[in-house]
Write a protein that holds these residues in place. Structure first.
Motif, mmCIF file in Angstrom:
data_model
loop_
_atom_site.group_PDB
_atom_site.id
_atom_site.type_symbol
_atom_site.label_atom_id
_atom_site.label_comp_id
_atom_site.label_asym_id
_atom_site.label_seq_id
_atom_site.Cartn_x
_atom_site.Cartn_y
_atom_site.Cartn_z
ATOM 1 N N LYS A 147 15.429 34.688 49.455
ATOM 2 C CA LYS A 147 16.749 35.042 48.945
ATOM 3 C C LYS A 147 17.700 33.866 49.128
ATOM 4 C CE LYS A 147 16.170 39.999 49.651
ATOM 5 N NZ LYS A 147 16.694 41.238 50.282
ATOM 6 N N VAL A 148 18.186 33.352 48.004
ATOM 7 C CA VAL A 148 19.002 32.136 48.006
ATOM 8 C C VAL A 148 20.457 32.522 47.751
ATOM 9 C CG1 VAL A 148 19.337 29.863 46.973
ATOM 10 C CG2 VAL A 148 17.031 30.870 47.084
ATOM 11 N N LYS A 149 21.331 32.140 48.668
ATOM 12 C CA LYS A 149 22.756 32.453 48.513
ATOM 13 C C LYS A 149 23.428 31.382 47.659
ATOM 14 C CE LYS A 149 25.134 33.984 52.033
ATOM 15 N NZ LYS A 149 25.926 34.031 53.304
ATOM 16 N N LEU A 150 24.041 31.817 46.545
ATOM 17 C CA LEU A 150 24.835 30.922 45.714
ATOM 18 C C LEU A 150 26.298 31.102 46.100
ATOM 19 C CD1 LEU A 150 23.218 31.553 42.207
ATOM 20 C CD2 LEU A 150 22.367 30.161 44.096
ATOM 21 N N VAL A 151 26.981 30.005 46.388
ATOM 22 C CA VAL A 151 28.371 30.045 46.847
ATOM 23 C C VAL A 151 29.236 29.239 45.888
ATOM 24 C CG1 VAL A 151 29.957 29.524 48.731
ATOM 25 C CG2 VAL A 151 27.620 30.293 49.246
ATOM 26 N N PRO A 153 33.229 28.229 45.320
ATOM 27 C CA PRO A 153 34.594 28.289 45.841
ATOM 28 C C PRO A 153 35.547 28.955 44.852
ATOM 29 C CG PRO A 153 33.628 26.135 46.256
ATOM 30 C CD PRO A 153 32.668 26.866 45.358
ATOM 31 N N ARG A 154 36.412 29.801 45.377
ATOM 32 C CA ARG A 154 37.288 30.608 44.524
ATOM 33 C C ARG A 154 38.296 29.761 43.769
ATOM 34 N NH1 ARG A 154 39.705 36.480 46.043
ATOM 35 N NH2 ARG A 154 40.888 36.842 44.136
ATOM 36 N N GLU A 155 38.747 28.646 44.364
ATOM 37 C CA GLU A 155 39.783 27.836 43.715
ATOM 38 C C GLU A 155 39.267 27.142 42.452
ATOM 39 O OE1 GLU A 155 38.478 25.573 47.506
ATOM 40 O OE2 GLU A 155 38.850 27.646 46.851
ATOM 41 N N GLY A 156 37.952 27.183 42.216
ATOM 42 C CA GLY A 156 37.406 26.616 40.985
ATOM 43 C C GLY A 156 37.332 27.612 39.848
ATOM 44 N N ILE A 157 37.839 28.838 40.058
ATOM 45 C CA ILE A 157 37.776 29.891 39.040
ATOM 46 C C ILE A 157 39.182 30.112 38.501
ATOM 47 C CG2 ILE A 157 37.123 32.277 38.580
ATOM 48 C CD1 ILE A 157 35.330 32.076 41.089
ATOM 49 N N PRO A 158 39.371 30.082 37.192
ATOM 50 C CA PRO A 158 40.720 30.250 36.629
ATOM 51 C C PRO A 158 41.326 31.601 37.006
ATOM 52 C CG PRO A 158 39.175 29.478 34.969
ATOM 53 C CD PRO A 158 38.363 29.848 36.156
ATOM 54 N N PRO A 159 42.644 31.676 37.101
ATOM 55 C CA PRO A 159 43.300 32.958 37.391
ATOM 56 C C PRO A 159 42.905 34.019 36.357
ATOM 57 C CG PRO A 159 44.871 31.149 37.554
ATOM 58 C CD PRO A 159 43.618 30.581 36.983
ATOM 59 N N GLY A 160 42.448 35.168 36.838
ATOM 60 C CA GLY A 160 42.010 36.234 35.943
ATOM 61 C C GLY A 160 40.664 35.986 35.306
ATOM 62 N N ALA A 176 33.321 38.314 39.111
ATOM 63 C CA ALA A 176 34.763 38.085 39.132
ATOM 64 C C ALA A 176 35.245 38.112 40.571
ATOM 65 C CB ALA A 176 35.480 39.159 38.316
ATOM 66 N N PRO A 177 36.261 37.320 40.901
ATOM 67 C CA PRO A 177 36.797 37.364 42.274
ATOM 68 C C PRO A 177 37.258 38.775 42.610
ATOM 69 C CG PRO A 177 37.660 35.474 41.081
ATOM 70 C CD PRO A 177 36.949 36.305 40.073
ATOM 71 N N PRO A 178 36.987 39.243 43.816
ATOM 72 C CA PRO A 178 37.404 40.603 44.195
ATOM 73 C C PRO A 178 38.925 40.705 44.264
ATOM 74 C CG PRO A 178 36.511 39.432 46.091
ATOM 75 C CD PRO A 178 36.245 38.576 44.900
ATOM 76 N N SER A 179 39.413 41.919 44.085
ATOM 77 C CA SER A 179 40.850 42.162 44.173
ATOM 78 C C SER A 179 41.318 42.051 45.618
ATOM 79 C CB SER A 179 41.171 43.557 43.632
ATOM 80 O OG SER A 179 40.584 44.547 44.465
ATOM 81 N N ALA A 189 39.145 36.771 53.662
ATOM 82 C CA ALA A 189 40.382 36.074 53.332
ATOM 83 C C ALA A 189 40.537 35.961 51.825
ATOM 84 C CB ALA A 189 40.384 34.686 53.969
ATOM 85 N N ALA A 190 41.785 35.721 51.387
ATOM 86 C CA ALA A 190 42.071 35.667 49.953
ATOM 87 C C ALA A 190 41.337 34.526 49.261
ATOM 88 C CB ALA A 190 43.573 35.546 49.732
ATOM 89 N N ASP A 191 41.065 33.436 49.997
ATOM 90 C CA ASP A 191 40.399 32.289 49.391
ATOM 91 C C ASP A 191 38.889 32.284 49.637
ATOM 92 O OD1 ASP A 191 40.499 31.850 52.080
ATOM 93 O OD2 ASP A 191 41.185 29.767 51.947
ATOM 94 N N SER A 192 38.339 33.433 50.003
ATOM 95 C CA SER A 192 36.890 33.512 50.248
ATOM 96 C C SER A 192 36.117 33.192 48.976
ATOM 97 C CB SER A 192 36.507 34.912 50.732
ATOM 98 O OG SER A 192 37.112 35.213 51.968
ATOM 99 N N PRO A 193 35.036 32.442 49.085
ATOM 100 C CA PRO A 193 34.272 32.074 47.891
ATOM 101 C C PRO A 193 33.512 33.282 47.327
ATOM 102 C CG PRO A 193 33.121 31.364 49.867
ATOM 103 C CD PRO A 193 34.456 31.876 50.318
#
Length: 640
Positions: A147-151, A153-160, A176-179, A189-193
């Protein structure tokens, strides 16, 4: 944008870094209005400004992003694949501008860098992410297994926006990033990948007849790709990493493997949890045998169903297992086993959550897998979960077959195991499973029979005949236990359709035909269709309540009065209190052929009953089902 990022963007377009707009040289973002649009106005708008040759106008951001008659000309985050850049640098013909001087390197570099940044407007209208898209794990060129974890980073995903995961250019999942509420619930945390677990050992298709190479990923190089999209679903960026899959462990072909159960004293007292999944699907091409019968009360007519034409039974049970003691001289282990939490049963796509007896069962097991069960386990027809096959009890070389006996444990609601004896098993090699180096043992067989109860649909004593079966066992030499057992079996099931008679009736025996719902024991949950709350249709009216009656009303925990609380399958033989040997009061033999003194007058009594036992039923009629059976047992967790 940093100078390094601009350099990276330009290299991606095949261009060198030269002097350019001040915004780029100062490390900022490329401005569409200040840096890109002036190039379009000067070099492109003779054809794509006032006019719209090819349906393309390059006078506003919206028009640029919309593209022309041939579709979009920009792939955000990917200038190299954007057709605009391909026309500007001559990779597509004709080179633009047609008949004019090609754009300079600097002009093309600016447009390429703008696309690399996400082709956004000056106000961020394109929904650009804070940072470029990144695949933090796994790294390019790394070795991976299981089982390979793909990570990501959240800051690389556009808003929405969201990302899509591709493996070897095949779509796997969109994320999609969680609410904020979800993050708070998960304690993140809000910036969790964003994280996705790629199970490299999962089947690619449910077709068990497909070749192994078509069903499972092979070891070797594979490409992981992440694509990001904005809130409108437009693609922004792509990142890739090539990884090397290494599930198989290199080993010499004649390596001796110690195939011994329980032989590790250091594991005494440690517990682990098996997840046991059973999926059974049975289909009958013949319709049910229907017949009209006279019920227990005069004038009542009932139509027998003859059984369903399709049965779908799924079951998930968790077992907590521990090695409590070990006799060094013989290698015999003493085990404790109990069912954890509720059993989840899915019957014909309807989910049921069933409470279970959480008390422990104990048994001893020799190093070969031979078990001495307790009397309680014998009475419950319960099989241990830890020993799906017999082992040599000593070291055995890979690729040399050994003779074994196979046991396919069918779960709690199918309280039986298919026992297939005298099979040839072979250690095919070494493979990672649950983080342990395991011997991969393969068995293929075309024969085997057994008696099967499917309590969720009230089938008793059906004959199961194996047509074809494949079993794979992963056995850890280090911890002396089965880490995973997987069975895929097809076969035929022969069912006596008298079991599917409608209802029960006043004084009728369980399964007898008569008035449905009368005389059922009170207190159990989810009785069979047509039965009043209380379990066994047609049970003796007025009988004592079954405090521990089980869902579906089958012969489950405490269904018969007098059975011990929580016992899984009710009391054997002595079903009615005070009846010697389990026989009905006054009878000399109990069931078929009971002498005078059996329950008089109840139509639907057992066939062959003597005077006083009722009219009896016709002889058994058999219904044939084709069965697909999948069983998977795997260690899911381990505790101290």
């Amino acid at each position: 944008m940093t100078r390094w990022l601009l350099h990276t963007a330009l290299v991606g377009t095949g261009m060198a870094l030269t002097a350019g707009p001040a915004s780029a040289q100062q490390g900022g973002r490329i401005s569409f209005t200040k840096d890109v649009l002036p190039i379009f106005q000067k070099r492109c708008q003779n054809c794509h400004g006032v006019g719209d040759r090819g349906g393309l106008k390059l006078d506003t951001l919206d028009n640029v992003l919309q593209g022309g008659a041939k579709g979009e000309i920009i792939i955000r985050g990917n200038p190299d694949q954007s057709s605009l850049m391909q026309y500007l640098d001559g990779r597509r013909k004709p080179q633009m501008p047609v008949g004019g001087t090609p754009l300079t390197r600097t002009e093309r570099a600016v447009i390429g860098a703008w696309i690399q940044q996400g082709a956004q407007g000056d106000d961020g209208a394109a929904g650009m992410a804070v940072k470029p898209l990144e695949l933090a794990e796994p790294k390019d060129g790394s070795d991976v297994k299981e089982k390979v974890k793909l990570v990501v980073p959240r800051e690389g995903i556009p808003p929405g926006g969201f990302v899509a995961v591709y493996i070897d250019d095949k779509f796997r999942v969109a994320l999609a990033p969680p609410s904020e509420a979800d993050l708070e619930e998960q304690g993140k945390a809000a910036d969790s990948p964003l994280e996705y677990v790629w199970n490299t050992k999962a089947a690619l298709t449910d077709d068990s007849s497909a070749l192994a190479a078509e069903r499972f990923l092979a070891d070797g190089p594979h490409v992981v790709e992440i694509r990001s999209y904005d809130a409108n679903g437009s693609e922004i960026e792509r990142v890739k990493a090539q990884v090397n899959l290494r599930n198989t462990i290199d080993a010499v072909t004649n390596k001796p493997i110690r195939l011994i159960y329980g032989g590790d004293p250091s594991r005494l007292g440690r517990s682990w949890i098996y997840e046991h999944n059973v999926e059974l699907e049975a289909n009958s091409s013949a319709p049910g045998f229907g017949r009209t019968v006279r019920g227990a009360r005069a004038g009542i007519q009932q139509q027998s169903t003859g059984g369903p034409d399709k049965i779908k039974h799924k079951e998930l049970t968790k077992y907590l297992v521990s090695l409590e003691d070990l006799v060094p001289s013989s290698g015999t282990g003493f085990y404790r086993e109990r069912r954890e939490g509720p059993i989840v049963v899915n019957l014909d796509n309807v989910k049921h959550v069933v409470r279970v007896d959480a008390s422990s069962r104990y048994y001893s097991m020799e190093r070969t897998g031979n078990v001495l069960k307790s009397k309680l386990m014998e009475r419950e027809a319960r099989e241990p979960i830890v020993n799906p096959l017999d082992l040599p009890g000593r070291a055995h070389r890979m690729n040399e077959p050994f003779t074994t006996n196979l046991r396919v444990h069918l779960g709690a609601y199918i309280p039986a195991s298919l026992n297939i004896d005298r099979l040839q098993a072979t250690i095919e090699g070494m493979e990672w499973q649950n983080g342990e180096q395991c011997a991969k043992i393969r068995l293929t067989y075309v024969a085997g029979t057994g008696k099967v109860d499917i309590n969720s649909v009230n089938i008793k004593g059906a004959d199961f005949q194996v047509i074809q079966g494949n079993t794979t066992i992963w056995f850890s030499e280090a911890t002396n236990r089965v880490i995973r057992a997987k069975h895929e079996i097809t076969g035929n099931l022969m069912v006596d359709t008298n079991q599917f008679a409608a209802g029960g009736g006043v004084g009728g025996y369980p399964g007898g035909e008569g008035i449905p719902g009368e005389g059922a024991y009170p207190g159990s949950e989810s009785p069979y269709p047509g039965a009043a709350p209380g379990g066994y249709p047609g049970a003796m009216p007025g009988g004592p309540g079954a405090a521990y009656g089980a869902p579906f009303g089958g012969p489950m925990a405490g269904a018969y009065p007098g059975s011990s609380p929580g016992s899984s399958y009710g009391a054997p033989t002595g079903a009615y209190p005070g009846a010697p040997g389990g026989a009905y009061p006054g009878s000399s033999g109990g069931y078929p052929g009971a002498a005078p003194g059996g329950y008089p007058g109840a139509e639907g009594a057992y066939p062959g009953a003597a005077p006083g036992g009722g009219t009896g039923l016709p002889g058994p009629k058999l219904k044939r089902y084709h069965v697909t059976l999948k069983v998977n047992t795997i260690i899911a967790d381990e505790t101290k």
